[in-house]
Design a protein around this motif. Structure first.
Motif, PDB file in Angstrom:
ATOM      1  N   ARG A   1       0.859  -1.176   0.000  1.00  0.00           N
ATOM      2  CA  ARG A   1       0.000   0.000   0.000  1.00  0.00           C
ATOM      3  C   ARG A   1       0.902   1.235   0.000  1.00  0.00           C
ATOM      4  N   ILE A   2       0.729   2.079  -1.005  1.00  0.00           N
ATOM      5  CA  ILE A   2       1.552   3.280  -1.146  1.00  0.00           C
ATOM      6  C   ILE A   2       0.649   4.500  -1.038  1.00  0.00           C
ATOM      7  N   THR A   3       1.025   5.437  -0.205  1.00  0.00           N
ATOM      8  CA  THR A   3       0.297   6.701  -0.094  1.00  0.00           C
ATOM      9  C   THR A   3       1.277   7.852  -0.240  1.00  0.00           C
ATOM     10  N   THR A   4       0.881   8.835  -1.011  1.00  0.00           N
ATOM     11  CA  THR A   4       1.674  10.060  -1.155  1.00  0.00           C
ATOM     12  C   THR A   4       0.750  11.248  -0.921  1.00  0.00           C
ATOM     13  N   SER A   5       1.292  12.306  -0.367  1.00  0.00           N
ATOM     14  CA  SER A   5       0.486  13.500  -0.113  1.00  0.00           C
ATOM     15  C   SER A   5       1.369  14.732  -0.135  1.00  0.00           C
ATOM     16  N   GLY A   6       0.731  15.864  -0.419  1.00  0.00           N
ATOM     17  CA  GLY A   6       1.422  17.143  -0.392  1.00  0.00           C
ATOM     18  C   GLY A   6       0.504  18.220   0.170  1.00  0.00           C
ATOM     19  N   TYR A   7       1.084  19.308   0.665  1.00  0.00           N
ATOM     20  CA  TYR A   7       0.283  20.368   1.282  1.00  0.00           C
ATOM     21  C   TYR A   7       0.970  21.714   1.118  1.00  0.00           C
ATOM     22  N   PHE A   8       0.150  22.760   1.218  1.00  0.00           N
ATOM     23  CA  PHE A   8       0.651  24.142   1.223  1.00  0.00           C
ATOM     24  C   PHE A   8      -0.248  24.958   2.136  1.00  0.00           C
ATOM     25  N   ASN A   9       0.354  25.706   3.063  1.00  0.00           N
ATOM     26  CA  ASN A   9      -0.386  26.551   4.001  1.00  0.00           C
ATOM     27  C   ASN A   9       0.149  27.983   3.930  1.00  0.00           C
ATOM     28  N   TYR A  10      -0.776  28.938   3.856  1.00  0.00           N
ATOM     29  CA  TYR A  10      -0.424  30.358   3.859  1.00  0.00           C
ATOM     30  C   TYR A  10      -1.027  30.994   5.102  1.00  0.00           C
ATOM     31  N   ILE A  11      -0.175  31.531   5.979  1.00  0.00           N
ATOM     32  CA  ILE A  11      -0.615  32.038   7.279  1.00  0.00           C
ATOM     33  C   ILE A  11      -0.520  33.554   7.290  1.00  0.00           C
ATOM     34  N   THR A  12      -1.579  34.206   7.770  1.00  0.00           N
ATOM     35  CA  THR A  12      -1.594  35.662   7.916  1.00  0.00           C
ATOM     36  C   THR A  12      -1.840  36.039   9.371  1.00  0.00           C
TER      37      THR A  12
END
Length: 677
Positions: free
Chosen positions: A496-507
């Motif tokens: 079982r292979i899982t890949t993920s990515g994310y981007f967060n912009y904080i103000t």
């Protein structure tokens, strides 16, 4: 190193203990289950199989906890590459959970859906929570404020406890007892004792869980011609206590129950906010008292309600002492009390096969008083949230829109705060082996009492480290816009292979700012000053065969802040992290061997000096043998198996892994046994 005599004594003591337990009769059902079949609730606050969730939920099972040798929740979560546990290296007395570049006060920790009390800064000391009576742990990374409110900007950890079941007439009694002894190369003995006791009738049941974890620390003598002499702890002396009791009534219409919880933590160390010093000591004591009532009501097959009301009391006693000369010393003491009342009503409505609608209201009222505050401070937060899970084409495509509205009325010196927090999640499964997930979520973090009212005298440093930090009641909430994308693939039912990515912009990022550099000491205050971004991703691979199973993962993370128009790296962030876990059950002798490893890349300690920590490499070995049809298990565990071997030296004062992470105990050996009855 472990000497021969102490090793023989340790083995002999455990052998006598396990032999005496071997003679006892017991009866307990096997609660292990396939990880894909586990029912989770954290992603959408509705019960779903983990394989069907719209948002990605990472699960740490009871079996994985046992194989890792974990005693606390923070130990159990180290197997997830994207989860970072803060260390004691910088004087932090409460190691916490960090996700997607957000520190511990941005991660919400719950037990069965009810938030655990946080420290003054908001972070939850998950290292105080034992793994006894845990069925599994659910982890959702990324902004979860639409469902869980403030403090969930980085993600959510939901600890699901075991539920007492009685399928027979009469009274059923079962539980477990664990005893563990450990010894370091310096000869200190560590002890861990834990147990659970459950009593269940036809409708009424109760469970009592407790643990006591004692580490004596590495005690040394110091002497200085100018300062005199004394004792110090090269590794912290720690005592952690935990107790929880609950009583539940289950009927055809639903359930109702009450619970009470008590936690205590006491630590004595020689870490200071400016680094390690044998001429200083810090005593850190906390007590947490929690109680509440929970109920679920099933109106019919389409409508149900969940209700809880909880009371939390957090007490902090913090004492710092530094020897400055043979006749004088610097002392700083802080005593604070934080009380919180939280209540929530949630309705789940399934009008048809397509929609599952969830609506709820929540109120949280907090007070705090202490040495660093003037008078009693108060804060009220009123919330309403709603979401709809649309299941299209029999789990082929699902979409979940949701929104939360929060209102904090003006109180004390604070202004009225209002926040609307939307979310949108999607899940697409083009075939039975592939799942694609995408989500957008807005997160927010209401300023803590510490940031609003704290008056902190940092008078035990020199130069720029000697300052007064004051709170700011006019702070605005920090806000984030986050995007997550992930793909999960089942390869031939083997991998079982899982890949993920994310981007967060904080103000409106909250940070401290120098307001007066000419005064002695300097003056600082909290302000909304920066914008920041965090981004990264991970890849995980797992396999499970007849007697062998393995998991491995890699996570990358980067965090930057806007410094007068220039994006600069944020210090104290781990950019690369690798975890690996393997377990094999040896035939004939039926003994399970588990190897657990983790590696973290060096982290930037200071942007001004460009100093970096050493990398971190930790490997442990766990061997477990069960008897009496798995009612009795004995185990041996070796931690820090490589005795502080690592690859990259730090560029600061503490260059080695041993020095920076205070791993002076080196290799530690633990022997223990668990009896289930």
């Amino acid at each position: 190193m472990l000497n021969k005599k102490s090793l023989i004594n340790l083995i002999l003591g455990t052998t006598i203990f396990t032999t005496s337990l071997y003679a006892q009769e017991s009866d307990i059902e096997d609660s292990s289950e396939n990880e894909e079949d586990i029912i989770v609730v954290s992603a959408g606050k509705i019960e779903q199989a983990v394989s069907d969730t719209v948002e990605k939920v990472e699960v740490v099972t009871e079996k994985q906890i046992q194989e890792s040798g974990a005693k606390t929740v923070t130990d159990a979560l180290k197997s997830i590459p994207g989860v970072v546990i803060t260390s004691l290296s910088s004087g932090n007395m409460t190691p916490t959970i960090s996700m997607q570049g957000f520190d511990g006060d941005y991660v919400k920790v719950l037990i069965d859906g009810v938030a655990v009390s946080g420290d003054i800064g908001g972070a939850v000391a998950a290292f105080q929570l034992p793994v006894e009576n845990i069925d599994h742990i659910e982890v959702v990374q990324g902004a979860s404020s639409a469902l869980y409110g403030s403090d969930a900007m980085g993600g959510v950890v939901n600890i699901i406890t075991k539920k007492t079941k009685n399928e027979y007439d009469g009274i059923k009694v079962h539980g477990s007892v664990t005893e563990e002894f450990g010894e370091s190369k310096e000869g200190s003995i560590q002890n861990y004792t834990a147990g659970t006791l459950s009593v269940a009738g036809a409708k009424l049941s109760s469970t009592l869980t407790g643990s006591l974890n004692y580490e004596p620390g590495l005690k040394k003598e110091w002497a200085n011609l100018a300062l005199g002499s004394g004792e110090y702890y090269k590794t912290p002396k720690t005592l952690l206590g935990y107790g929880k009791a609950n009583i539940d009534w289950t009927d055809d219409w639903g359930t109702i129950g009450i619970y009470g919880l008590f936690m205590t933590a006491s630590q004595l160390s020689n870490y200071t906010p400016s680094g390690y010093s044998k001429y200083a000591s810090m005593e850190y004591d906390t007590k947490r008292i929690e109680s509440g009532i929970k109920s679920s009501y099933i109106f019919d097959n389409t409508l149900s309600f969940n209700i809880f009301s909880s009371f939390k009391d957090f007490i902090l006693n913090d004492y710092y002492e530094s020897v400055t000369s043979s006749t004088s010393k610097t002392e700083t003491e802080d005593n604070s009390t934080n009380i919180e009342w939280e209540s929530e009503i949630q309705a789940n409505w399934k009008p048809n096969e397509l929609n599952t609608v969830l609506v709820g209201i929540n109120s949280t009222f907090e007070t705090m008083e202490g040495d660093s505050f003037e008078g009693l401070k108060k804060q009220l937060l009123l919330s309403a949230y709603a979401q709809d899970t649309l299941n299209i084409a029999d789990n082929v495509f699902s979409v979940v829109p949701g929104v939360r509205l929060d209102l904090a009325p003006a109180m004390d010196d604070s202004d009225t705060l209002f926040q609307a927090t939307p979310k949108l999640s999607m899940r697409f499964s083009p075939n039975e082996n592939t799942v694609i997930r995408a989500s957008y979520g807005m997160g927010y973090k209401i300023p803590t009492f510490k940031q609003k009212y704290w008056v902190f005298y940092h008078n035990y440093g020199s130069g720029d480290a000697n300052f007064i930090l004051t709170g700011n009641p006019d702070l605005k909430p920090e806000k984030s816009q986050g995007v997550n994308l992930g793909i999960e693939e089942n390869v031939l039912n083997i991998f079982r292979i899982t890949t993920s990515g994310y981007f967060n912009y904080i103000t409106d990022m909250i940070d401290s700012q120098l307001t007066d550099s000419t005064s002695t000491p300097q003056k600082r205050t909290y302000v909304n000053i920066n914008k920041a971004i965090t981004y990264g991703g991970d890849i995980n691979l797992s396999t499970k065969l007849d007697r062998f199973e393995a998991r491995a993962g890699y996570a990358y993370m980067n965090a930057k802040e806007d410094d007068d128009g220039e994006w600069t790296e944020i210090a104290l962030k781990i950019h690369h992290r690798i975890t690996a876990n393997m377990a094999y059950k040896i035939p004939i002798i039926e003994t399970k061997i588990s190897i657990n490893g983790e590696w973290s890349a060096p982290q930037l300690l200071s942007t001004s000096s460009d100093e970096k920590s050493p990398d971190y490499l930790m490997v442990s070995l766990n061997a477990e043998k069960s008897f009496l049809e798995d009612k009795l298990s004995t185990y041996i565990r070796i931690d820090n198996l490589l005795d502080n071997f690592h690859f990259i030296e730090g560029t600061g004062t503490s260059k080695t892994q041993e020095e920076y992470y205070s791993l002076y105990d080196g290799i530690t050996l633990s022997l223990g046994a668990t009896l289930k009855f």
